[in-house]
Design a protein around this motif. Structure first.
Motif, PDB file in Angstrom:
ATOM      1  N   ARG A 135       0.833  -1.205   0.000  1.00 45.92           N
ATOM      2  CA  ARG A 135       0.000   0.000   0.000  1.00 45.92           C
ATOM      3  C   ARG A 135       0.864   1.250   0.000  1.00 45.92           C
ATOM      4  N   GLU A 136       1.882   1.271   0.836  1.00 46.24           N
ATOM      5  CA  GLU A 136       2.754   2.448   0.913  1.00 46.24           C
ATOM      6  C   GLU A 136       3.504   2.675  -0.399  1.00 46.24           C
ATOM      7  N   ALA A 137       3.766   1.604  -1.130  1.00 44.28           N
ATOM      8  CA  ALA A 137       4.480   1.721  -2.406  1.00 44.28           C
ATOM      9  C   ALA A 137       3.585   2.254  -3.519  1.00 44.28           C
ATOM     10  N   GLY A 138       2.277   2.284  -3.302  1.00 42.23           N
ATOM     11  CA  GLY A 138       1.375   2.800  -4.314  1.00 42.23           C
ATOM     12  C   GLY A 138       0.546   1.747  -5.018  1.00 42.23           C
ATOM     13  N   ILE A 170      -5.382 -12.431   1.393  1.00 42.05           N
ATOM     14  CA  ILE A 170      -6.455 -11.549   0.913  1.00 42.05           C
ATOM     15  C   ILE A 170      -6.936 -10.649   2.045  1.00 42.05           C
ATOM     16  N   ARG A 171      -7.124 -11.224   3.222  1.00 43.83           N
ATOM     17  CA  ARG A 171      -7.603 -10.426   4.362  1.00 43.83           C
ATOM     18  C   ARG A 171      -6.581  -9.370   4.765  1.00 43.83           C
ATOM     19  N   HIS A 172      -5.314  -9.732   4.760  1.00 32.61           N
ATOM     20  CA  HIS A 172      -4.287  -8.749   5.105  1.00 32.61           C
ATOM     21  C   HIS A 172      -4.284  -7.602   4.095  1.00 32.61           C
ATOM     22  N   ALA A 173      -4.436  -7.926   2.822  1.00 37.15           N
ATOM     23  CA  ALA A 173      -4.464  -6.879   1.800  1.00 37.15           C
ATOM     24  C   ALA A 173      -5.667  -5.963   1.997  1.00 37.15           C
ATOM     25  N   ARG A 174      -6.827  -6.552   2.249  1.00 39.17           N
ATOM     26  CA  ARG A 174      -8.037  -5.754   2.457  1.00 39.17           C
ATOM     27  C   ARG A 174      -7.891  -4.863   3.680  1.00 39.17           C
ATOM     28  N   GLU A 175      -7.348  -5.408   4.756  1.00 36.15           N
ATOM     29  CA  GLU A 175      -7.181  -4.623   5.987  1.00 36.15           C
ATOM     30  C   GLU A 175      -6.194  -3.483   5.811  1.00 36.15           C
ATOM     31  N   ALA A 176      -5.262  -3.640   4.868  1.00 36.73           N
ATOM     32  CA  ALA A 176      -4.302  -2.572   4.601  1.00 36.73           C
ATOM     33  C   ALA A 176      -4.894  -1.486   3.697  1.00 36.73           C
ATOM     34  N   GLY A 177      -6.124  -1.693   3.232  1.00 38.34           N
ATOM     35  CA  GLY A 177      -6.771  -0.695   2.384  1.00 38.34           C
ATOM     36  C   GLY A 177      -6.597  -0.942   0.892  1.00 38.34           C
TER      37      GLY A 177
END
Length: 403
Positions: A135-138, A170-177
């Motif tokens: 997420r931070e990388a864009g 998938i859940r980790h990605a979703r939780e990261a926005g």
């Protein structure tokens, strides 16, 4: 790519697609399938290394990695070239892209150049820390391949526990926005699980579910005999149409798409002619703008070594290497025989594909056609439409291309 939700439920319109193409509105990734611009979506298989060994992998990825994969600096030069030609999306794939330690650096570099970076992964290595770093990388979207429920998925992936780990990713990605998607490649060995996987994706608030038809490439060629029959495929697509409408009516915010069989678009169009004729002309124009198979036209692939291909399933034929010649020069070469033929494919089609009244919407898959009988321009064996349905006189009054 056939957008079931967009076409069936009115989520895409010609005017919106044209406004985006002209730069009059903010880019909507979901409308890119309707662009006619000379700026392909690019998939870069940045590594052949993978922590799994999936039975249908088109890249035959595994534990080892070639020592001549593009370096970080070579990849940045590639991204510079893609940016100057206006490529809208760069999909980082593999193998397993998370195994390259420069994934986030290169994603951020692409984002800084105005290219939307997305990632295709098996999901098993997406920890909460990895998801936050993406997420931070864009990165804005993470697509994870799921091949069935637990037992089926683990068998396809040749590792016990892969299903649980993929959904955790998938859940980790979703939780990261991050927006998330599930990709499901269908065969006779997992079609029974598809409804449950789609239901889980909807309940887990996954943004997109994309069903892939099998393409006979890489290890996937060994599964050709396990592909669906025409009758099985038709029943599945008719079920998916009904399920898409059910989810839409229920207000479930999940987009349904299919990939690698544009007969799906023809079936959708014929259904809309019957059920909602006032929308038929617009859907026909959207399908014409999409133009069927995008290989060599609106879609490109670059492999780990820098070889350019018409799509990720054309790995057996290189158009050139980005170490020797910029991607833009390779892609815009007016004399390359394969590129020229793919961009004139509707004039070259033979058999059922050549006589089909809907070939401007579809054109079939050339890889499957060649695998079936050695004729690159012959009929796609995965077409499930009847001869009567694809006859010219069956569409004389409904097909705008014939007016």
């Amino acid at each position: 790519m056939i957008g079931f939700t967009k076409l069936l439920c009115g989520k895409a319109t010609v005017s919106r697609a044209l406004r985006q193409a002209s730069g009059q509105q903010e880019k909507e990734p979901g409308l890119l399938q309707f662009t006619t611009a000379d700026r392909p979506l690019v998939v870069w298989n940045m590594t052949l290394r993978c922590n799994l060994r999936c039975s249908h992998c088109y890249n035959e990825a595994g534990e080892g990695a070639p020592d001549d994969e593009l370096t970080t600096h070579q990849a940045e030069a590639l991204i510079d070239d893609l940016a100057q030609m206006g490529v809208p999306v760069l999909l980082f794939s593999g193998g397993e892209p998370v195994l390259r330690d420069d994934l986030c650096r290169l994603g951020a570099y692409a984002a800084g150049k105005g290219i939307r970076p997305v990632v295709s992964t098996n999901g098993t290595l997406i920890t909460s820390e990895v998801a936050e770093a993406l997420r931070e990388a864009g990165f804005q979207y993470v697509g994870v391949s799921i091949d069935g429920m637990s037992e089926t998925h683990d068998r396809f992936r040749c590792r016990q526990g892969a299903f649980v780990d993929a959904w955790e990713g998938i859940r980790h990605a979703r939780e990261a926005g991050l927006r998330t998607g599930v990709r499901f490649t269908v065969t006779q060995d997992n079609v029974h699980d598809l409804p449950d996987v789609l239901d889980q994706a909807a309940s887990e608030k996954v943004n997109r579910f994309c069903m892939y038809h099998l393409v006979y490439s890489g290890r996937g060629a060994q599964l050709a005999e396990r592909d669906l029959t025409a009758a099985e495929r038709r029943r599945l697509i008719e079920w998916l149409i009904d399920r898409t409408e059910e989810l839409h009516r229920a207000g479930r915010d999940i987009e349904i798409l299919t990939t690698d069989n544009h007969a799906d678009g023809v079936l959708l169009y014929r259904l809309i002619v019957e059920r909602d004729p006032e929308r038929a002309a617009e859907v026909a124009e959207l399908l014409t703008m999409h133009g069927g198979c995008s290989a060599g036209r609106k879609f490109a692939n670059i492999d780990a070594r820098g070889d350019v291909h018409a799509c990720q399933f054309w790995g057996h034929e290189s158009l050139g290497n980005v170490r020797e010649r910029p991607f833009s020069a390779i892609w815009r070469d007016p004399d390359h025989p394969l590129l020229c033929s793919l961009r004139e494919s509707q004039d070259r089609l033979t058999g059922r594909c050549g006589t089909c009244a809907y070939k401007q919407y579809c054109g079939g898959c050339r890889i499957r056609a060649a695998a079936a009988d050695g004729d690159l321009w012959g009929a796609d064996p995965s077409c499930y439409l009847s001869d009567e349905e694809i006859r010219s006189d069956a569409t004389e009054t409904t097909n705008p291309a014939r007016r």
